[in-house]
Write an enzyme that holds these catalytic residues in place. Structure first.
Site, PDB file in Angstrom:
ATOM      1  N   ARG A 254       0.866  -1.173   0.000  1.00 10.35           N
ATOM      2  CA  ARG A 254       0.000   0.000   0.000  1.00 10.35           C
ATOM      3  C   ARG A 254       0.900   1.218   0.000  1.00 10.35           C
ATOM      4  NH1 ARG A 254      -2.827   1.009   5.429  1.00 10.35           N
ATOM      5  NH2 ARG A 254      -1.098   2.479   5.566  1.00 10.35           N
ATOM      6  N   HIS A 258      -3.629   4.715   4.753  1.00 12.13           N
ATOM      7  CA  HIS A 258      -4.899   4.000   4.655  1.00 12.13           C
ATOM      8  C   HIS A 258      -5.926   4.854   3.908  1.00 12.13           C
ATOM      9  CE1 HIS A 258      -8.497   1.854   5.549  1.00 12.13           C
ATOM     10  NE2 HIS A 258      -8.954   2.786   6.346  1.00 12.13           N
ATOM     11  N   TYR A 266       3.922   5.516  10.193  1.00 13.21           N
ATOM     12  CA  TYR A 266       4.308   4.225  10.767  1.00 13.21           C
ATOM     13  C   TYR A 266       4.942   3.287   9.726  1.00 13.21           C
ATOM     14  CZ  TYR A 266      -0.307   3.611   8.736  1.00 13.21           C
ATOM     15  OH  TYR A 266      -1.366   3.647   7.877  1.00 13.21           O
TER      16      TYR A 266
HETATM   17  C1  LIG Z   1     -15.017  -5.455  10.553  1.00 10.37           C
HETATM   18  C2  LIG Z   1     -14.268  -4.184  10.376  1.00 10.37           C
HETATM   19  N1  LIG Z   1     -13.563  -3.679  11.395  1.00 10.37           N
HETATM   20  C3  LIG Z   1     -12.869  -2.529  11.261  1.00 10.37           C
HETATM   21  C4  LIG Z   1     -12.864  -1.842  10.091  1.00 10.37           C
HETATM   22  C5  LIG Z   1     -12.077  -0.527   9.941  1.00 10.37           C
HETATM   23  N2  LIG Z   1     -11.068  -0.652   8.901  1.00 10.37           N
HETATM   24  C6  LIG Z   1     -11.261  -0.179   7.661  1.00 10.37           C
HETATM   25  S1  LIG Z   1     -10.016  -0.574   6.613  1.00 10.37           S
HETATM   26  C7  LIG Z   1      -9.137  -1.310   7.860  1.00 10.37           C
HETATM   27  C8  LIG Z   1      -7.830  -1.944   7.556  1.00 10.37           C
HETATM   28  C9  LIG Z   1      -7.966  -2.903   6.402  1.00 10.37           C
HETATM   29  O1  LIG Z   1      -6.806  -3.608   6.211  1.00 10.37           O
HETATM   30  P1  LIG Z   1      -6.670  -4.698   5.084  1.00 10.37           P
HETATM   31  O2  LIG Z   1      -7.775  -5.664   5.173  1.00 10.37           O
HETATM   32  O3  LIG Z   1      -5.305  -5.216   5.142  1.00 10.37           O
HETATM   33  O4  LIG Z   1      -6.925  -3.892   3.734  1.00 10.37           O
HETATM   34  P2  LIG Z   1      -5.999  -2.740   3.121  1.00 10.37           P
HETATM   35  O5  LIG Z   1      -6.516  -1.458   3.655  1.00 10.37           O
HETATM   36  O6  LIG Z   1      -4.604  -3.023   3.501  1.00 10.37           O
HETATM   37  O7  LIG Z   1      -6.227  -2.871   1.653  1.00 10.37           O
HETATM   38  C10 LIG Z   1      -9.843  -1.264   9.060  1.00 10.37           C
HETATM   39  C11 LIG Z   1      -9.387  -1.822  10.342  1.00 10.37           C
HETATM   40  C12 LIG Z   1     -13.629  -2.391   9.050  1.00 10.37           C
HETATM   41  N3  LIG Z   1     -13.715  -1.795   7.864  1.00 10.37           N
HETATM   42  N4  LIG Z   1     -14.314  -3.548   9.214  1.00 10.37           N
END
Ligand SMILES: Cc1ncc(C[n+]2csc(CCOP(=O)(O)OP(=O)(O)O)c2C)c(N)n1
Ligand SMILES: Cc1ncc(C[n+]2csc(CCOP(=O)(O)OP(=O)(O)O)c2C)c(N)n1
Ligand SMILES: [Mg+2]
Ligand SMILES: [Mg+2]
Lengths: 349, 320, 349, 320
Positions: A254, A258, A266
């Site tokens: 990424r 975010h 970080y």
């Molecule tokens: C069940 C749930 N808990 C918390 C969140 C908040 N949240 C949004 S994106 C994220 C991180 C996602 O990480 P990843 O699955 O690795 O996807 P990336 O952003 O790296 O593509 C979080 C914790 C969420 N969307 N869904």
């Protein structure tokens, strides 16, 4: 089952090298389009014209474009946060996406949902919920229907490394494995879930889970669009052959925070530098240049298309406030998603 | 000290972590990141990774893990990244935490922080006000501060409570509301607060709608309108509600939550049963209709209770 | 952290063979007690004296007794449906259990909960919820507290093969693995989840998941009480040494229907016959007889104890209707569970 | 034909499976076992394992899988083994199924069967009446039959509806209630039904409480008491409710669900807002207090609304 689609599947198999030059160009073009659309969205966001928050998939274009490109028209897709390229491959236009960001009536979400929450049902795409892993379950359900009806279709779900920690992910993968569903699971191993490094999401490489669920597991360089295409194509063949789900682990990074609000301090700078050198667009551009393709012309066309789309999107009206409470319920027999009539996929049309 | 609502919550957390070594935090991205809203910013540095624990994305685990730790003597504070995600930890809340004491005489003193509410173009998945689900489930307490002072005081009171407490912190108030907040620990009782007095009509609400209602009342001239901030939804301050209804004889209830089966319905039913004789007009509810919260500001404004809608309801009822 | 227990842990390690004769007798006695209590409960149920439904753990006594016996007083236990022996090992009396079945005020559940939903907090036991896998999460939370406080304690959760399909199971195991929590996971592989055979719960032996989560996995004959004791004892040592969770897969068989209402006609008779021959009580009885123990005397004592308990339970009053709404909330600072003061475990007391 | 409530549901399922090859069943132990209550008994034999699918214990998967199948053209009917376990599939219901059409113009025509209700010593985990959770969440319909005829008719209407419908089937009625049920397919509208007429007072309720209320009314002499069976909770038949309240001027509302934020609160609030002028007395609610449902019959009887409690409420209000 007379009402079910019969068109659009199984064909599209070619002999020999699957990707011919026009395909390889398309793959690049879709990646360039994703990047351009997302960059434009980001600058509109920074100008304060995009409500809410903003997310993009910079650096991960190869995974969503390559995988979606391997699908047939009748297959269905559940993209996640970083997968704008999947929408583009399926035919959603830059205009519809930019208008969506802006919350305009003519955007994909009609102002009801924003940023990465979008999906055009008519293109066989299911817009993501926020709750990570929800869509893996839904994708398994679609695959179940395909299997029950004996249709040569599959469904594909993208998700991040963080999403693999959610209970729903496990329920879906376990069920799909037991039922040997035609499901393709694309894990985007981009190193982080928000600020949380992958090592805090799983103690062992999640590909090990493929073994534990008895499904096929396949690592792939997620920044090589042709490699992603190829493993997905094979996963699709397995799916249609009744061999069940495949877990594709696409290693990528990424490259932004975010969301636009997140400076990602970080993330170590060296890590970003290392991955910058592996930019998926640059890689594919290199291949095309070697083949004599005028990539600059493609880039220019993409830039022009996106600039025009942004203009048009900004000119679109906001949704009508009176529509805000309309359509919570469906009023009539729904049109099933992805009937396979339209050849929207670049490859297996 | 003058703090924002958000700073008041952070200060409450810091206080708790300093005062009681049984307290620890459990949530997603609450460490280095300081949480999606920076409520926990700085706490990792001060208290270390054993007291500010970043979890995988596992809401059932966050809640159920907190219950487990609580029953062996800890005082966990859970954060859902957005209130919306509480649906993913629902079972552990309603079936484990809520029923523990009744069934097993075991108490689960946990606090679950839910950054809630609309008005920020969060769309269908980042705007929830899910408190009614937990009010309907036995064994849980639910509080919803509207001011910085109450945010800290209710948080510390929630933590001191031997029961699971759902703490509704409204995202829209985080940086918009600011006020004098006492230093160090103090507890705000789980009781309603009269924000302003009046006896022609009472507006009953909580959370962000306290500010919308106050603005609506400001715009009226002459009428003596009382404003009651519930602060705690469970326990519900029935006495204060009934007293206000009896003294004012006209009642407007405002929920930011979706209309059907919201706490506003419960408050209305309570008054219709127990203060009926003192009513001088229908009990009017203003709430978000039963619709997912849309993303575009034009649409979102159309569904959330606005100052205008609240004022119109008050005006109409005053004229009744 | 001055308020935390300091007693009861870590000691209890013996040199040489861990199980001495009195232990081996105890193991048998607890299994016999479980069977006698559950048989008595079943006959009371058939007489219409037990409200609601009725479940027992016939054939699985060795797993719950053997595993629980390996715990120290300060450790905590989350028993599930088939684990009445765990309660007995921790010191819950037959009287308290029978009164619980009957819904009497003096039963463990005080009439608030029935059948297998019980647990005495003062003995470090958390009564199960019905929602399968809930308790695995709670057990992980307890283990987290032990780790955070640096206490030499662990928690142990029992669960069935069916429970491994629930999302909560995955969230708990993944988290416990990442945090290397002192957690013992005892999977009771009894072939069925209600009417659903194990093959419909997971496509691959669930021990493979141990590898996928990076935790220690250990198969064991779940009908051999001494073997179960030993793998649990080792798991506990690993847990206390900071080596994280162990997944113990105890192969056993549910010899009755899911509940008393279920004639289990979906279970092949030959399968039951095969497992009847592997009865865990018979196995341990054989060992003791060889060692010259008067097992008949133990059986007689157990029968007498249970008969007396049933008498006493039936004489107990029903709960007072006025108490029905009392105690939904705790009114004062709670007593933490399992302070480790009482030497209730047969082994590590 | 004369069928029990349970047989009527089975008959509805069989009808649907015969009539429409898009229909299939998804649940735990619904095949060989025929479900925990034998509602699906015989269906595996008639329709085979592709239409009567035993799943692993995965409630999120059951619901979300049904949504996935529905959006590509199937008509899945999900069974939760007990209504209580719906908390384990909560997220997929409220966040995926409920919001799909509003957000994406995609419809999820699924039915989720919830064997609900108390009175059978099921204890805290096998006695739930969780309908209010789903009434508070937008985009879901909720029906709750009280008779055999309505059980089949509402099930088939739910299946024909293009939206997700929560079907509350009361375990306590399965074998206790029996009645004439038309052969073949028919649909019961999502509207309230006047069980008996009267104009001194109306009792508004649904599900098993219809029978308790009917028994309570039987025991009164002289008074003309109307009984309204809501049948559908979402959509809520507001017209029928308001008409009854206006015509009778006195209202008793009975919920078997826990008191706070139950549909009874919503119905009361509706009347207090829209039929206030016609009321001749307070709106009285009878509900289960906010307590987990205890196991022992003595305790369970003490919390569930009884014929006596309902009668007492009616008598008192009539005398008002
Ligand atoms: C069940 C749930 N808990 C918390 C969140 C908040 N949240 C949004 S994106 C994220 C991180 C996602 O990480 P990843 O699955 O690795 O996807 P990336 O952003 O790296 O593509 C979080 C914790 C969420 N969307 N869904
Ligand atoms: C989440 C959840 N869904 C459904 C049920 C209903 N149910 C009770 S026991 C059971 C089967 C349990 O099987 P397993 O976990 O293998 O335990 P065993 O009974 O074999 O000991 C089911 C489906 C439940 N208790 N919890
Ligand atoms: Mg990631
Ligand atoms: Mg089992």
């Amino acid at each position: 089952m007379s009402t079910l689609p019969t068109t659009g599947a199984a064909e599209g198999t070619r002999e020999g090298p699957y990707l011919e030059l026009p395909d390889r160009v398309s793959l690049y073009r879709f990646m360039a389009l994703q990047r351009a659309v997302e960059e434009r969205g980001l600058s509109l966001y920074k100008q304060g014209r995009v409500p809410g928050s903003y997310y993009d998939g910079r650096g991960q274009e190869a995974t969503c474009v390559g995988a979606t490109y391997a699908l047939n028209a009748a297959d269905t897709v559940c993209p996640l946060i970083r997968d704008m390229g999947a929408h583009l491959v399926r035919g959603t236009t830059p205009l519809a996406i930019l208008a969506h960001y802006l919350g305009r009536a003519g955007g994909v979400g009609r102002g009801r949902d924003g940023n990465v929450h979008l999906g055009e049902a008519s293109r066989g795409v299911v817009g993501m919920t926020s709750m990570l892993a929800d869509m893996v379950v839904v994708a398994a359900g679609m695959a179940l229907a395909f299997k029950l009806r004996g249709e040569p279709r599959c469904s594909l779900a993208f998700f991040g490394d963080g999403a693999t920690s959610v209970g729903d992910w496990h329920e879906a993968v376990n069920f799909a494995a037991i039922e040997r569903l035609p499901l393709i699971l694309v894990l985007e191993l981009n190193g982080y879930a928000y600020s949380t490094p992958s090592a805090a999401q799983f103690p062992v490489h999640p590909l090990a889970r493929a073994t534990a669920y008895g499904i096929h597991g396949e690592p792939v360089d997620g920044n090589d669009v042709e490699a992603v295409f190829e493993v997905t194509r094979q996963a699709r063949e397995r799916a249609l052959a009744g061999e069940g789900p495949t877990l594709i682990a696409a290693k990528t990074m990424r490259m932004h925070g975010h969301g636009a609000h997140d400076d990602a301090r970080y993330v170590p700078a060296e890590l970003l530098a290392k991955w910058e050198a592996r930019d998926p667009l640059a890689r594919q551009r290199g291949r095309l240049v070697e083949l004599g393709v005028d990539v600059a012309a493609i880039d220019a066309a993409v830039a022009e298309e996106v600039a025009a789309a942004a203009q048009a999107a900004l000119a679109m009206p906001a949704p009508d406030a009176a529509s805000a409470t309309v359509g919570v319920y469906a009023a009539s027999e729904p049109t099933p998603l992805g009937r396979g009539e339209a050849p929207w996929s670049g490859f297996c049309s | 000290m003058q703090l924002t609502y958000l700073e008041a919550i952070s200060d409450g957390l810091r206080c708790a972590l300093r005062e009681d070594d049984r307290v620890f935090l459990l949530g997603e991205d609450i460490g280095v990141m300081g949480g999606a809203f920076k409520v926990t910013a700085g706490l990792l540095d001060e208290f270390g990774p054993e007291r500010v624990i970043d979890t995988p994305i596992s809401e059932e685990m966050i809640v159920g893990g907190a219950v487990g730790a609580a029953i062996v003597g800890m005082r966990p504070i859970c954060e859902m990244q957005f209130a919306d995600f509480v649906a993913c930890g629902f079972d552990q809340i309603v079936n484990v935490a809520g029923k523990l004491h009744y069934r097993l005489e075991l108490a689960a003193p946990i606090v679950i922080r839910l950054p809630c509410g609309g008005g920020v173009s969060g769309g269908p998945y980042h705007s929830a006000n899910p408190e009614a689900w937990f009010l309907h489930a036995p064994g849980l307490k639910v509080v919803a501060p509207s001011t910085a002072e109450d945010a800290k005081g209710l948080l510390l009171a929630a933590l001191a409570d031997p029961n699971p407490v759902i703490f509704m912190e409204h995202k829209g108030l985080y940086r918009r509301v600011r006020g004098e907040v006492p230093e160090g620990p103090y507890e705000t009782p789980f009781e309603a607060r009269t924000v302003r007095d009046g006896d022609d009509l009472v507006v009953i609400t909580y959370g962000a709608m306290v500010h919308a209602a106050a603005a609506a009342i400001e715009q009226l001239d002459g009428a003596s309108v009382r404003l009651l901030d519930l602060r705690s939804l469970e326990p519900l301050d029935e006495e204060a509600i009934l007293a206000a209804a009896r003294e004012c004889s006209k009642v407007v209830i405002v929920d930011e939550a979706n209309y059907t089966c919201a706490i506003g319905a419960q408050v209305s039913a309570l008054i219709a049963e127990r203060a009926f004789e003192d009513l001088d007009g229908p009990i009017i509810r203003v709430a978000t209709p039963d619709v997912p919260i849309p993303f575009a500001p034009e649409l979102e404004r159309a569904v959330l209770p606005s100052v205008e809608r609240i004022r119109a309801a008050i005006t109409e009822l005053l004229a009744y």
